[in-house]
Design an enzyme around this catalytic site. Structure first.
Site, PDB file in Angstrom:
ATOM      1  N   ARG A  41     103.651   6.923  50.998  1.00 25.39           N
ATOM      2  CA  ARG A  41     102.396   6.754  50.253  1.00 25.39           C
ATOM      3  C   ARG A  41     102.342   5.351  49.691  1.00 25.39           C
ATOM      4  O   ARG A  41     103.216   4.943  48.941  1.00 25.39           O
ATOM      5  CB  ARG A  41     102.307   7.772  49.118  1.00 25.39           C
ATOM      6  CG  ARG A  41     100.994   7.681  48.384  1.00 25.39           C
ATOM      7  CD  ARG A  41     100.762   8.868  47.473  1.00 25.39           C
ATOM      8  NE  ARG A  41     101.401   8.700  46.188  1.00 25.39           N
ATOM      9  CZ  ARG A  41     101.463   9.636  45.262  1.00 25.39           C
ATOM     10  NH1 ARG A  41     100.950  10.825  45.490  1.00 25.39           N
ATOM     11  NH2 ARG A  41     102.045   9.405  44.117  1.00 25.39           N
ATOM     12  N   SER A 110      96.351  18.074  49.509  1.00 27.90           N
ATOM     13  CA  SER A 110      96.593  18.291  48.081  1.00 27.90           C
ATOM     14  C   SER A 110      95.494  19.162  47.503  1.00 27.90           C
ATOM     15  O   SER A 110      94.310  18.855  47.672  1.00 27.90           O
ATOM     16  CB  SER A 110      96.559  16.965  47.314  1.00 27.90           C
ATOM     17  OG  SER A 110      97.666  16.171  47.637  1.00 27.90           O
ATOM     18  N   LYS A 139     101.251   9.780  38.714  1.00 28.75           N
ATOM     19  CA  LYS A 139      99.967   9.472  39.343  1.00 28.75           C
ATOM     20  C   LYS A 139      98.884  10.013  38.419  1.00 28.75           C
ATOM     21  O   LYS A 139      98.988  11.150  37.950  1.00 28.75           O
ATOM     22  CB  LYS A 139      99.919  10.198  40.692  1.00 28.75           C
ATOM     23  CG  LYS A 139      98.770   9.805  41.606  1.00 28.75           C
ATOM     24  CD  LYS A 139      98.814  10.646  42.869  1.00 28.75           C
ATOM     25  CE  LYS A 139      97.477  10.596  43.603  1.00 28.75           C
ATOM     26  NZ  LYS A 139      97.368  11.603  44.650  1.00 28.75           N
TER      27      LYS A 139
END
Lengths: 214, 214
Positions: A41, A110, A139
């Site tokens: 990521r 997600s 995050k």
């Protein structure tokens, strides 16, 4: 399709949280520790810079019999022939991603609620991320922690592998697995550890222990 | 392959430079003014949000007989069946992009020197961006202005369509075309104009005039 065991422990490479290590070193150490899936990521680096790293991680994953998933960038996943992609709720919708990826690639999505999980399952996801389970600072998701009750709700409705994420540590992973998660995705508790290999092993031990008591 | 006339006037939609208009409105007005190519560029928005806009622009371009190119995101280009992608030097290398895109899509590559232009041409680009021709504040490119001399150098070596970019205005576009550019890509001089349609028309008139004197 993704084997359930591949979802047991996903390590998300995030150099910003690491101790000076880059994507490839994080992935290598996590794989040596037994990670079953690596998710690359990186929302900021250009693909020119990410491409050789992604290729190297893809090779490491193959050598370790682990799965390699690219976050968000279907184009990078296709370019390095990764096993699949992982998409957030701000990324391409699952149905569009599926048709762009073709049937042979893994699609992880997600989700942050039962409703999102049901929709992602209907739209062709192969596995579901679910979280954040616990409050996390990794995050800024804009989503409140969902807790293990949501895992139970989703598990009761959906037969796909569920990968729990968000604030999961060696000390709380048992409850997550016992609630019905197939596995967990971990960032800071592994990437930020003094010893990534050892931290990965400790997670796997805790997960296996929780599985045997499920 | 891209028809040379499609490269005559590319408008890059950049809402940050516009007067409150979004990608779709900018594209619509530019197409009404005669733009031959629209390039959707958005480095910050998630694809979930960009997808419907990209689809709408793709439809508008088809209706106007113009080309639709997506900046950087091959995945979005594939998802909306755009005519192609435009890649910068930080994006996927041309050869990788070509093999991911397949042969049917247009591949444009930003180049900032003769050397980069030659490499992009060898690696399968269908057209070359070249610039910044003049100093520009639109985008921090990290590249010094190349001026019209570079257009001449590249033109002498490469037969691909050349799209000049960077600081190009109605008053300096003639020199750019006369130096050998096939066309120009414009952001601020059109997107930031009071009347995008009129600004586009004015560019086209200036370009046609310069072509006839070439």
């Amino acid at each position: 399709m993704i084997p359930r065991q591949a979802c047991r422990l996903c390590v998300v490479t995030d150099p910003e949280l690491g101790r000076g290590l880059g994507h490839v070193d994080i992935a290598r150490l996590a794989l040596e520790g037994g990670a079953t899936m690596i998710q690359l990521r990186d929302k900021s680096a250009g693909l020119r810079r990410l491409l050789p790293k992604a290729r190297e991680i893809a090779g490491l994953c193959r050598a370790h019999g682990a799965h390699f998933i690219v976050n968000d960038r279907l184009d990078l996943a296709l370019a390095v022939d990764a096993d699949g992609v992982h998409l957030g709720q701000d990324d391409l919708p699952s149905m569009v991603a599926r048709s762009t990826l073709g049937p042979g690639k893994i699609l992880g999505v997600s989700t942050h609620s039962l409703e999102q999980a049901v929709r992602a399952a209907q739209e062709g996801a192969d596995y579901l991320g679910i979280g954040p389970i616990f409050p996390t600072t990794t995050k800024v998701t804009g989503y409140a922690a969902v807790d293990c009750g949501t895992i139970r709700l989703v598990r009761a409705r959906i037969d796909l592998p569920l990968v729990a994420i968000g604030g999961i540590s060696v000390s709380n992973v048992a409850g997550v697995i016992q609630a019905g998660a197939t596995g967990v995705a971990v960032i800071s508790a592994i990437v930020g550890a003094d010893d990534i290999r050892e931290a990965t092993r400790a997670f796997l031990t805790a997960i296996r222990h929780a599985e045997s008591g499920r």
